[in-house]
Design a protein around this motif. Structure first.
Motif, PDB file in Angstrom:
ATOM      1  N   MET A   1       0.842  -1.199   0.000  1.00  0.00           N
ATOM      2  CA  MET A   1       0.000   0.000   0.000  1.00  0.00           C
ATOM      3  C   MET A   1       0.878   1.250   0.000  1.00  0.00           C
ATOM      4  N   ALA A   2       0.526   2.240  -0.791  1.00  0.00           N
ATOM      5  CA  ALA A   2       1.343   3.439  -0.906  1.00  0.00           C
ATOM      6  C   ALA A   2       1.270   4.258   0.375  1.00  0.00           C
ATOM      7  N   THR A   3       2.309   5.049   0.594  1.00  0.00           N
ATOM      8  CA  THR A   3       2.386   5.837   1.817  1.00  0.00           C
ATOM      9  C   THR A   3       1.252   6.840   1.928  1.00  0.00           C
ATOM     10  N   GLU A   4       0.908   7.506   0.820  1.00  0.00           N
ATOM     11  CA  GLU A   4      -0.102   8.559   0.881  1.00  0.00           C
ATOM     12  C   GLU A   4      -1.461   8.036   1.343  1.00  0.00           C
ATOM     13  N   PRO A   5      -2.013   6.953   0.759  1.00  0.00           N
ATOM     14  CA  PRO A   5      -3.280   6.444   1.276  1.00  0.00           C
ATOM     15  C   PRO A   5      -3.195   6.015   2.737  1.00  0.00           C
ATOM     16  N   LEU A   6      -2.060   5.434   3.133  1.00  0.00           N
ATOM     17  CA  LEU A   6      -1.905   4.980   4.519  1.00  0.00           C
ATOM     18  C   LEU A   6      -2.014   6.139   5.488  1.00  0.00           C
ATOM     19  N   GLN A   7      -1.436   7.270   5.129  1.00  0.00           N
ATOM     20  CA  GLN A   7      -1.347   8.378   6.077  1.00  0.00           C
ATOM     21  C   GLN A   7      -2.527   9.329   6.018  1.00  0.00           C
ATOM     22  N   THR A   8      -3.161   9.475   4.855  1.00  0.00           N
ATOM     23  CA  THR A   8      -4.196  10.501   4.746  1.00  0.00           C
ATOM     24  C   THR A   8      -5.581   9.956   4.480  1.00  0.00           C
ATOM     25  N   ALA A   9      -5.733   9.036   3.548  1.00  0.00           N
ATOM     26  CA  ALA A   9      -7.078   8.577   3.188  1.00  0.00           C
ATOM     27  C   ALA A   9      -7.817   7.950   4.358  1.00  0.00           C
ATOM     28  N   PRO A  10      -7.228   7.006   5.097  1.00  0.00           N
ATOM     29  CA  PRO A  10      -7.962   6.435   6.238  1.00  0.00           C
ATOM     30  C   PRO A  10      -8.273   7.467   7.306  1.00  0.00           C
ATOM     31  N   ILE A  11      -7.352   8.373   7.579  1.00  0.00           N
ATOM     32  CA  ILE A  11      -7.587   9.403   8.591  1.00  0.00           C
ATOM     33  C   ILE A  11      -8.805  10.239   8.220  1.00  0.00           C
ATOM     34  N   GLN A  12      -8.868  10.675   6.970  1.00  0.00           N
ATOM     35  CA  GLN A  12      -9.997  11.486   6.529  1.00  0.00           C
ATOM     36  C   GLN A  12     -11.292  10.678   6.532  1.00  0.00           C
ATOM     37  N   ALA A  13     -11.201   9.409   6.134  1.00  0.00           N
ATOM     38  CA  ALA A  13     -12.394   8.566   6.122  1.00  0.00           C
ATOM     39  C   ALA A  13     -12.943   8.380   7.536  1.00  0.00           C
ATOM     40  N   ILE A  14     -12.064   8.225   8.504  1.00  0.00           N
ATOM     41  CA  ILE A  14     -12.477   8.082   9.899  1.00  0.00           C
ATOM     42  C   ILE A  14     -13.180   9.350  10.374  1.00  0.00           C
ATOM     43  N   HIS A  15     -12.592  10.502  10.080  1.00  0.00           N
ATOM     44  CA  HIS A  15     -13.212  11.775  10.467  1.00  0.00           C
ATOM     45  C   HIS A  15     -14.560  11.961   9.781  1.00  0.00           C
ATOM     46  N   ASP A  16     -14.616  11.650   8.488  1.00  0.00           N
ATOM     47  CA  ASP A  16     -15.869  11.836   7.748  1.00  0.00           C
ATOM     48  C   ASP A  16     -16.981  10.972   8.322  1.00  0.00           C
ATOM     49  N   PHE A  17     -16.656   9.736   8.653  1.00  0.00           N
ATOM     50  CA  PHE A  17     -17.661   8.825   9.184  1.00  0.00           C
ATOM     51  C   PHE A  17     -18.089   9.225  10.589  1.00  0.00           C
ATOM     52  N   TRP A  18     -17.135   9.497  11.453  1.00  0.00           N
ATOM     53  CA  TRP A  18     -17.452   9.703  12.866  1.00  0.00           C
ATOM     54  C   TRP A  18     -17.996  11.095  13.156  1.00  0.00           C
ATOM     55  N   PHE A  19     -17.469  12.095  12.479  1.00  0.00           N
ATOM     56  CA  PHE A  19     -17.858  13.477  12.771  1.00  0.00           C
ATOM     57  C   PHE A  19     -18.697  14.113  11.671  1.00  0.00           C
ATOM     58  N   GLY A  20     -18.340  13.870  10.424  1.00  0.00           N
ATOM     59  CA  GLY A  20     -18.972  14.609   9.343  1.00  0.00           C
ATOM     60  C   GLY A  20     -18.552  16.069   9.398  1.00  0.00           C
ATOM     61  N   PRO A  21     -19.235  16.943   8.671  1.00  0.00           N
ATOM     62  CA  PRO A  21     -18.905  18.373   8.726  1.00  0.00           C
ATOM     63  C   PRO A  21     -19.133  18.930  10.133  1.00  0.00           C
ATOM     64  N   LEU A  22     -18.258  19.822  10.558  1.00  0.00           N
ATOM     65  CA  LEU A  22     -18.387  20.440  11.876  1.00  0.00           C
ATOM     66  C   LEU A  22     -18.995  21.829  11.763  1.00  0.00           C
ATOM     67  N   SER A  23     -19.709  22.231  12.788  1.00  0.00           N
ATOM     68  CA  SER A  23     -20.292  23.568  12.842  1.00  0.00           C
ATOM     69  C   SER A  23     -19.208  24.596  13.142  1.00  0.00           C
ATOM     70  N   ASP A  24     -19.592  25.857  13.093  1.00  0.00           N
ATOM     71  CA  ASP A  24     -18.652  26.930  13.429  1.00  0.00           C
ATOM     72  C   ASP A  24     -18.172  26.835  14.871  1.00  0.00           C
ATOM     73  N   GLN A  25     -18.959  26.182  15.718  1.00  0.00           N
ATOM     74  CA  GLN A  25     -18.583  25.994  17.120  1.00  0.00           C
ATOM     75  C   GLN A  25     -17.749  24.730  17.338  1.00  0.00           C
ATOM     76  N   GLY A  26     -17.467  24.024  16.244  1.00  0.00           N
ATOM     77  CA  GLY A  26     -16.616  22.839  16.353  1.00  0.00           C
ATOM     78  C   GLY A  26     -17.336  21.593  16.799  1.00  0.00           C
ATOM     79  N   PHE A  27     -18.651  21.488  16.491  1.00  0.00           N
ATOM     80  CA  PHE A  27     -19.424  20.318  16.874  1.00  0.00           C
ATOM     81  C   PHE A  27     -19.954  19.599  15.645  1.00  0.00           C
ATOM     82  N   ALA A  28     -20.210  18.306  15.816  1.00  0.00           N
ATOM     83  CA  ALA A  28     -20.829  17.510  14.767  1.00  0.00           C
ATOM     84  C   ALA A  28     -22.341  17.711  14.803  1.00  0.00           C
ATOM     85  N   ALA A  29     -23.004  17.271  13.754  1.00  0.00           N
ATOM     86  CA  ALA A  29     -24.463  17.368  13.700  1.00  0.00           C
ATOM     87  C   ALA A  29     -25.084  16.523  14.818  1.00  0.00           C
TER      88      ALA A  29
END
Length: 202
Positions: A1-29
């Motif tokens: 597996m390439a370094t870039e997917p290992l370091q960035t893609a899973p991290i972003q996928a985890i954030h997208d799944f668990w938090f989604g977009p954050l409000s201006d106050q830094g909270f999830a929906a």
């Protein structure tokens, strides 16, 4: 597996799944609360199918380099402290990542970036302390949630503080979480059995 997917893609996928977009106050929906705090076979299966490989790598220490970024540290804590509980629910392995997650939590508190983190990221970085059976960790958790409430009046923070205090109260009373006893093969005391008759949480 390439370094870039290992370091960035899973991290972003985890954030997208668990938090989604954050409000201006830094909270999830608000609907994310059901994902976080409601037991669901579908959620457990999703975590297992989409993040199980990363959880196992995190447990093996193979993702420790994620700590080099704030987003990576949050993602690593989620793998070790949250997704383990989904993937390995009702088994001892559900708690296998707790020691490493606590170290990450305390490292985050010592990091200069802490104050600038979104509020919901702070919340989940504190969760390993809330899950700890150490009264010192519990006290630190309540202290930090109290500090957040002093600078953020969002009602979600007040609820998180209330639950942190409730966790601390259980550890103060029993020195451990009685509901874990059966999973971990620990005998219950008479007081714990009485408690479990009316309290199923934590």
């Amino acid at each position: 597996m390439a370094t870039e997917p290992l370091q960035t893609a899973p991290i972003q996928a985890i954030h997208d799944f668990w938090f989604g977009p954050l409000s201006d106050q830094g909270f999830a929906a608000p609907e994310k609360h059901n994902l976080w705090f409601t037991t669901s076979d579908d959620t457990d299966a999703h975590c297992r199918n989409n993040f199980g490989t990363w959880v196992d790598q995190a447990l093996a220490g193979a993702l420790d380099h994620w700590q080099s970024s704030a987003a990576g540290r949050v993602a690593l804590v989620l793998l070790l402290d949250q997704f383990t509980r989904n993937i390995y629910r009702d088994t001892p392995k559900a708690f296998a990542g707790d020691p490493a997650a606590r170290l990450l939590s305390k490292a985050a508190l010592d990091d200069d970036e802490w104050q600038g983190l979104p509020s919901i990221h702070k919340v989940f970085l504190l969760m390993p302390l809330e899950h700890s059976e150490s009264i010192a960790d519990q006290a630190l958790c309540v202290e930090q949630f109290t500090a957040i409430t002093q600078t953020n009046e969002h009602p979600q923070i007040a609820n998180f503080l209330r639950y942190a205090q409730a966790h601390k109260d259980v550890i103060q009373r029993f020195g451990r979480f009685p509901h874990r006893n059966a999973i971990l093969g620990r005998p219950c005391t008479a007081e714990e059995l009485s408690y479990l008759e009316t309290n199923s949480g934590f």
